[in-house]
Motif scaffolding. Structure first.
Motif, mmCIF file in Angstrom:
data_model
loop_
_atom_site.group_PDB
_atom_site.id
_atom_site.type_symbol
_atom_site.label_atom_id
_atom_site.label_comp_id
_atom_site.label_asym_id
_atom_site.label_seq_id
_atom_site.Cartn_x
_atom_site.Cartn_y
_atom_site.Cartn_z
ATOM 1 N N LEU A 82 0.838 -1.186 0.000
ATOM 2 C CA LEU A 82 0.000 0.000 0.000
ATOM 3 C C LEU A 82 0.882 1.248 0.000
ATOM 4 N N VAL A 83 0.256 2.392 -0.204
ATOM 5 C CA VAL A 83 0.952 3.671 -0.161
ATOM 6 C C VAL A 83 0.775 4.270 1.232
ATOM 7 N N GLU A 84 1.793 4.964 1.721
ATOM 8 C CA GLU A 84 1.733 5.583 3.042
ATOM 9 C C GLU A 84 1.279 7.038 2.931
ATOM 10 N N GLU A 85 0.648 7.547 3.992
ATOM 11 C CA GLU A 85 0.120 8.915 3.984
ATOM 12 C C GLU A 85 1.202 9.955 3.694
ATOM 13 N N ASP A 86 2.369 9.799 4.318
ATOM 14 C CA ASP A 86 3.416 10.809 4.122
ATOM 15 C C ASP A 86 3.948 10.790 2.688
ATOM 16 N N GLU A 87 3.838 9.651 2.001
ATOM 17 C CA GLU A 87 4.255 9.594 0.607
ATOM 18 C C GLU A 87 3.329 10.441 -0.266
ATOM 19 N N VAL A 88 2.037 10.414 0.047
ATOM 20 C CA VAL A 88 1.082 11.221 -0.717
ATOM 21 C C VAL A 88 1.343 12.706 -0.478
ATOM 22 N N ALA A 89 1.645 13.067 0.766
ATOM 23 C CA ALA A 89 1.953 14.467 1.075
ATOM 24 C C ALA A 89 3.216 14.925 0.349
ATOM 25 N N ARG A 90 4.215 14.073 0.282
ATOM 26 C CA ARG A 90 5.439 14.445 -0.425
ATOM 27 C C ARG A 90 5.178 14.599 -1.919
ATOM 28 N N ALA A 91 4.276 13.776 -2.449
ATOM 29 C CA ALA A 91 3.917 13.901 -3.864
ATOM 30 C C ALA A 91 3.238 15.243 -4.130
ATOM 31 N N LEU A 92 2.360 15.658 -3.225
ATOM 32 C CA LEU A 92 1.707 16.969 -3.362
ATOM 33 C C LEU A 92 2.748 18.078 -3.410
ATOM 34 N N MET A 93 3.703 18.036 -2.506
ATOM 35 C CA MET A 93 4.726 19.086 -2.463
ATOM 36 C C MET A 93 5.581 19.068 -3.726
ATOM 37 N N ALA A 94 5.869 17.879 -4.249
ATOM 38 C CA ALA A 94 6.652 17.780 -5.485
ATOM 39 C C ALA A 94 5.887 18.390 -6.655
ATOM 40 N N MET A 95 4.576 18.167 -6.695
ATOM 41 C CA MET A 95 3.762 18.748 -7.759
ATOM 42 C C MET A 95 3.787 20.264 -7.693
ATOM 43 N N LEU A 96 3.703 20.808 -6.497
ATOM 44 C CA LEU A 96 3.696 22.263 -6.336
ATOM 45 C C LEU A 96 5.049 22.883 -6.662
ATOM 46 N N ALA A 97 6.084 22.053 -6.703
ATOM 47 C CA ALA A 97 7.425 22.533 -7.044
ATOM 48 C C ALA A 97 7.687 22.488 -8.544
ATOM 49 N N MET A 98 6.679 22.056 -9.325
ATOM 50 C CA MET A 98 6.832 21.979 -10.781
ATOM 51 C C MET A 98 5.919 23.012 -11.431
ATOM 52 N N PRO A 99 6.422 24.212 -11.695
ATOM 53 C CA PRO A 99 5.565 25.293 -12.200
ATOM 54 C C PRO A 99 4.953 25.030 -13.560
ATOM 55 N N GLY A 100 5.513 24.134 -14.349
ATOM 56 C CA GLY A 100 4.952 23.847 -15.663
ATOM 57 C C GLY A 100 3.890 22.770 -15.657
ATOM 58 N N LEU A 101 3.588 22.221 -14.491
ATOM 59 C CA LEU A 101 2.615 21.137 -14.395
ATOM 60 C C LEU A 101 1.202 21.718 -14.418
ATOM 61 N N CYS A 102 0.424 21.359 -15.405
ATOM 62 C CA CYS A 102 -0.954 21.865 -15.516
ATOM 63 C C CYS A 102 -1.781 20.885 -16.340
ATOM 64 N N GLY A 103 -2.951 20.543 -15.848
ATOM 65 C CA GLY A 103 -3.806 19.588 -16.538
ATOM 66 C C GLY A 103 -3.291 18.171 -16.454
ATOM 67 N N ALA A 104 -2.433 17.904 -15.478
ATOM 68 C CA ALA A 104 -1.793 16.590 -15.361
ATOM 69 C C ALA A 104 -2.432 15.772 -14.251
ATOM 70 N N ASP A 105 -2.268 14.470 -14.358
ATOM 71 C CA ASP A 105 -2.678 13.555 -13.304
ATOM 72 C C ASP A 105 -1.467 12.722 -12.918
ATOM 73 N N ILE A 106 -1.108 12.766 -11.646
ATOM 74 C CA ILE A 106 0.059 12.042 -11.152
ATOM 75 C C ILE A 106 -0.399 10.816 -10.369
#
Length: 256
Positions: free
Chosen positions: A222-246
């Motif tokens: 399974l995936v851990e809660e803190d892994e999902v939070a880190r993924a959110l922060m990584a997405m916010l660190a990518m300014p060109g990410l738009c209309g994407a699904d991770i």
């Protein structure tokens, strides 16, 4: 890109993922507002944030009710909410489609889809006015591959992907990024409930239901809660990410 100094609004803020998102955002320097239906659950998350030296405001709101969302937007009229995390969601029934009542189906869509629409409708205009903002919708790998006896949930999360991509096209020209984050099964109380109900439905044990589900992932876990939070922060660190699904599923959508 940084979240320091920005105000982030997290729906489903009283749940496990809401807590994980809040802790990560506060640690990165954001101001956090936790939104949810349960006052005590929100207070518990705020207390957990405070233990780490941060601070989170709370606001009770039912995202599926227009009047409740409108009241929330009025309450936060003086705040520049530039980051909206649509995390509120319900799991819905665990049973065959033919046994699902229309009311059960509607309850799932009311929160998982209608709630996201209402929150975006309320908080997008100020973002458009200043020409910046981020919206992250918490979707799921459910629906991308079969999830037996969970049709309302899977259908609602697939609907959220369509909402995300279309909304990104609408508001991207205004400087606003809209993306979705699709976790696989996240270890916690909700999955424990689902494993228990699946075990009852199939006549097996809860442990066997969890092992069977985890075996569908390439990493066999399974995936851990803190892994999902880190993924959110990584997405916010990518300014060109738009209309994407991770996807963050431990390989749950990989071919079996």
């Amino acid at each position: 890109m940084t979240v320091r100094g920005r105000t982030a609004l997290i729906t489903g803020g009283g749940g496990p993922l809401g807590r994980a998102f809040a802790l990560a955002l506060v640690e990165a320097g954001a101001q956090v507002i936790l939104v949810g239906r349960g006052e005590q659950a929100l207070a518990d998350t705020a207390t957990r944030v405070a233990k780490d030296g941060g601070r989170a405001r709370t606001a009770v709101c039912d995202v599926s009710v227009p009047a409740s969302v409108h009241a929330l937007s009025d309450q936060l009229a003086d705040e520049e909410v530039s980051l909206l995390v649509n995390n509120a969601g319900v799991a819905g029934p665990v049973k065959p489609l033919t046994d699902i009542d229309p009311e059960e189906w509607d309850d799932v869509f009311a929160v998982n889809v209608r709630g996201v629409y209402l929150m975006c409708r309320a908080f997008l205009p100020p973002m458009i006015a200043v020409g910046r903002g981020d919206i992250v919708n918490i979707a799921s790998v459910s629906g991308k591959r079969p999830l037996l006896n969970r049709t309302p949930y899977a259908a609602s999360k697939m609907a959220l992907l369509g909402l995300t991509r279309t909304l990104a096209g609408e508001v991207g020209p205004h400087g606003i990024s809209v993306n979705s984050l699709s976790p696989g099964p996240v270890r916690g109380p909700r999955m424990d409930r689902n494993f228990r109900l699946t075990a009852e439905l199939t006549g097996t044990s809860t442990e066997a239901a969890e092992r069977d589900f985890a075996s569908r992932a390439a990493l066999n876990r399974l995936v851990e809660e803190d892994e999902v939070a880190r993924a959110l922060m990584a997405m916010l660190a990518m300014p060109g990410l738009c209309g994407a699904d991770i996807d963050l599923s431990a390989g749950m959508i990989a071919p079996a």
